[in-house]
Design a protein around this motif. Sequence first.
Motif, PDB file in Angstrom:
ATOM      1  N   LEU A 356       3.860   6.566  -0.686  1.00 22.17           N
ATOM      2  CA  LEU A 356       3.256   6.129   0.570  1.00 22.17           C
ATOM      3  C   LEU A 356       3.725   4.723   0.918  1.00 22.17           C
ATOM      4  CD1 LEU A 356       1.242   6.352   2.911  1.00 22.17           C
ATOM      5  CD2 LEU A 356      -0.563   5.621   1.331  1.00 22.17           C
ATOM      6  N   GLY A 357       3.741   3.819  -0.074  1.00 22.05           N
ATOM      7  CA  GLY A 357       4.179   2.454   0.171  1.00 22.05           C
ATOM      8  C   GLY A 357       5.627   2.385   0.610  1.00 22.05           C
ATOM      9  N   ALA A 358       6.486   3.202  -0.022  1.00 24.61           N
ATOM     10  CA  ALA A 358       7.912   3.208   0.348  1.00 24.61           C
ATOM     11  C   ALA A 358       8.102   3.705   1.776  1.00 24.61           C
ATOM     12  CB  ALA A 358       8.694   4.068  -0.635  1.00 24.61           C
ATOM     13  N   VAL A 364       7.766   0.578   8.982  1.00 26.10           N
ATOM     14  CA  VAL A 364       7.393  -0.727   9.536  1.00 26.10           C
ATOM     15  C   VAL A 364       8.634  -1.585   9.747  1.00 26.10           C
ATOM     16  CG1 VAL A 364       6.187  -2.885   9.055  1.00 26.10           C
ATOM     17  CG2 VAL A 364       5.043  -0.716   8.643  1.00 26.10           C
ATOM     18  N   ASP A 365       9.534  -1.589   8.775  1.00 28.86           N
ATOM     19  CA  ASP A 365      10.762  -2.370   8.921  1.00 28.86           C
ATOM     20  C   ASP A 365      11.593  -1.860  10.092  1.00 28.86           C
ATOM     21  OD1 ASP A 365      10.022  -3.909   6.796  1.00 28.86           O
ATOM     22  OD2 ASP A 365      11.357  -2.948   5.336  1.00 28.86           O
ATOM     23  N   ALA A 366      11.652  -0.544  10.244  1.00 29.06           N
ATOM     24  CA  ALA A 366      12.400   0.029  11.378  1.00 29.06           C
ATOM     25  C   ALA A 366      11.760  -0.373  12.697  1.00 29.06           C
ATOM     26  CB  ALA A 366      12.449   1.557  11.253  1.00 29.06           C
ATOM     27  N   LEU A 665       5.617  -8.028   7.056  1.00 27.48           N
ATOM     28  CA  LEU A 665       4.349  -7.343   7.335  1.00 27.48           C
ATOM     29  C   LEU A 665       4.094  -6.229   6.325  1.00 27.48           C
ATOM     30  CD1 LEU A 665       1.873  -6.752   9.095  1.00 27.48           C
ATOM     31  CD2 LEU A 665       3.326  -5.317  10.536  1.00 27.48           C
ATOM     32  N   ALA A 666       5.103  -5.371   6.110  1.00 26.42           N
ATOM     33  CA  ALA A 666       4.928  -4.264   5.168  1.00 26.42           C
ATOM     34  C   ALA A 666       4.756  -4.774   3.746  1.00 26.42           C
ATOM     35  CB  ALA A 666       6.123  -3.316   5.254  1.00 26.42           C
ATOM     36  N   SER A 671       2.931  -2.207  -0.030  1.00 27.63           N
ATOM     37  CA  SER A 671       4.285  -2.071  -0.565  1.00 27.63           C
ATOM     38  C   SER A 671       4.211  -1.526  -1.975  1.00 27.63           C
ATOM     39  CB  SER A 671       5.002  -3.426  -0.561  1.00 27.63           C
ATOM     40  OG  SER A 671       4.357  -4.331  -1.448  1.00 27.63           O
ATOM     41  N   GLN A 672       5.358  -1.140  -2.506  1.00 24.69           N
ATOM     42  CA  GLN A 672       5.403  -0.635  -3.876  1.00 24.69           C
ATOM     43  C   GLN A 672       5.010  -1.725  -4.873  1.00 24.69           C
ATOM     44  OE1 GLN A 672       9.503   0.916  -3.523  1.00 24.69           O
ATOM     45  NE2 GLN A 672       8.673   2.906  -4.077  1.00 24.69           N
TER      46      GLN A 672
END
Length: 722
Positions: A356-358, A364-366, A665-666, A671-672
């Motif tokens: 889920l984190g990945a 979010v980065d996209a 932000l992510a 995040s992982q």
Amino acid sequence: MTSLDALQTEDMRKIMDVVDELRRAGVGSVLQLPQLVVCGDQSYGKSSVSEAITEIPFPRKENLCTRFATEIILRQSRSESISTKIIPDKSRPLNELKKLKSFKKTISSFEDLPILMDEATKLMGLGDDIRSGSLRAFSRNVLSIEICGPGRTQLTLVDLPGLIHSANKNQSKKDVDFVRSLVHEYIGNQRTIILAVVSAKNDYANQIILKKARDFDQNGSRTLGLITKSDFLDADSENELSWIEPAQNKDIYFELGWHILKNRSEKDSHKSFEERNRSEELFFSKCRHKELVPNHVGIVSLRARLSTLLHRHLKQELPQLQKELDEKYKQTTQDLQQLGDPRSTLRDQKRFLMKLGANYKQIVDAAMDGHYETPCFGHIHAVEQPVEHPNNLKRVRAVIQHLNLQFARQMAQYGSKYKIIEDTKEAKNIMLEDLPKVRVEEHYAQQAKFQISMKRTEAIKWVQGVLERTRGQELPGNFNPSLISELFQDLSSPWKDLAIAHIIRIDDILKKVATDLLEYLSTPDISFRLQGKMKRDMAKRMERALAELEKIDEDRHRHPITYNGHYTLTIQKQRNKRNATKIQTLAEKRTTQTLWSKQTNSYVHSIDSIAFAQGFESEYMEYDMDKFSAEDAFNCQLAYYKDELKYFVGVVTKQVIERCLIHSLAGETLSQEIIGDMTAEDIKLVAEEPEETTCKREYLEGRKYTLENDQNTFRSALGIVQ
């Protein structure tokens, strides 16, 4: 069974094989399968019709075949066999379900059929003594009789309990409602062909089944009317004539038409089916029914009609069946995907959260980089919707860019405390000179009502008043450097509040996007548990952003500093512009002669240079030292304000919005790395699967398995290569 050969064209056999295979595979529990259903009012000859069509001798024991639905399945097989089973009502208690499902009996002769059916009836809780009240009168369970043998026709027929007109000592109001509900369930199936049985012994206007057929099949497109007991009509009587019209489809219209039969009477029950058919044929050859279309009379022609009817109906329904099966499989798969991977162990739970984190970071980065190729960003919505409309919010970079541009435009038009107007007919806003003329959205334009309008002459007086209160040791005609700072602080006083409002708006959007993406990627329970932590992390980022803005605002209150060459250029442009205006005005006043020039083919204006110079000195020389200093300070202030405005917008959007709210932000919300640092207790608290989710997953996995088998069965039956 050779008398059923009328139902056995090659094409028809193939299609019936498909439906039969689907029924055996249990597709009927998922989809509504095409079927023939015999229904009518109680004791009006339904079972006799089913018996005549299938040539299966039903037991004549009273209240047996009419107290539950009886499914008759005919199949081709190398060996003869007769087997029965009970398809239990799913609403029954679990122990009763197991007992009913365990009932599976096989016999070798129809002579044993009454005993077998009697045993099934008692197992359903339907005894002979209905009047005692200790046993149920009717059941929603289904008795399935499967008859196999060489030359058998592939056919499925359902015989339903008869509709009851009113309650009596043997049948309660509850029984009446129950039977109606059961009949409604079957004939409400849009793939059911309704064989509506009516008795010639009674007026058809009073027979309930005709109204029911109309209620569920308004166009009559899947109803075939069957008239029984026609031998009870006196020959050439008015009563006999009254049944000719419906038989000709003239009164109550059904698209499939009507058919008339002569059933075996009680005294003829011992006769064979061949004898029954000969008796029926002889009867119709002598009475007025011979006026009817031949293929609308008698059991033999009925089978031919059913053959054509079934062939057309099934051929039409099979493609839709396959489509519905595929849609149900697709929906079940989507429901399973929505639940995510199983989370029964700590390892499963951690793997689930890491994945889920990945996925969250990737999307979010996209979104922050402006790459909107993944499906979660959806389609571009209509241009009439605002860029920051909820449908567009996941396209974060586009929304942030749009709002930052609007913020810059708002600051240019409404950032100053005073709206200073030039003392001319055009009444131009001096604060907007050298700035682009842009449209500001209504949300930002609300600041306009807080601006204080003043003319340039009033502004000079304002500056002069401040100058008098900031005098230092400077010579007359000059101004204290702190004057620029005082003026700037007052003029730019709305900046901080405007910036805070903009930052809060961006933060609200980022919170909404983060929450929406979490809900999109995870299950409702996981999303709910993680949102609390995510909100706390977002709040910390907001605190950093406001702290950064506070530092920027503190810088705004310090002594004015700029090394931008545009500052002096702006001052010079302002001075030159005002001097040019003065010169033009004075030149118009000091024009001494206007002559026509042949060389230029225009008028030439000559000016007395001495008079012009004297006039400039007398009209525009400022002897009031404070006013002169105030105007000079005002021009310097305007230049410094515009320079600082561009700087302020830049640092707010870069250092506050980008650095504190958007960057990482992510990484700082989900995040992982964050999940890797969580304790086992935290992981279990967040990712442990609720019992209801586990049950739902088991149900969906079972349903998916069934649907996959059904799809394979469908393809195999249709000869489709996967």
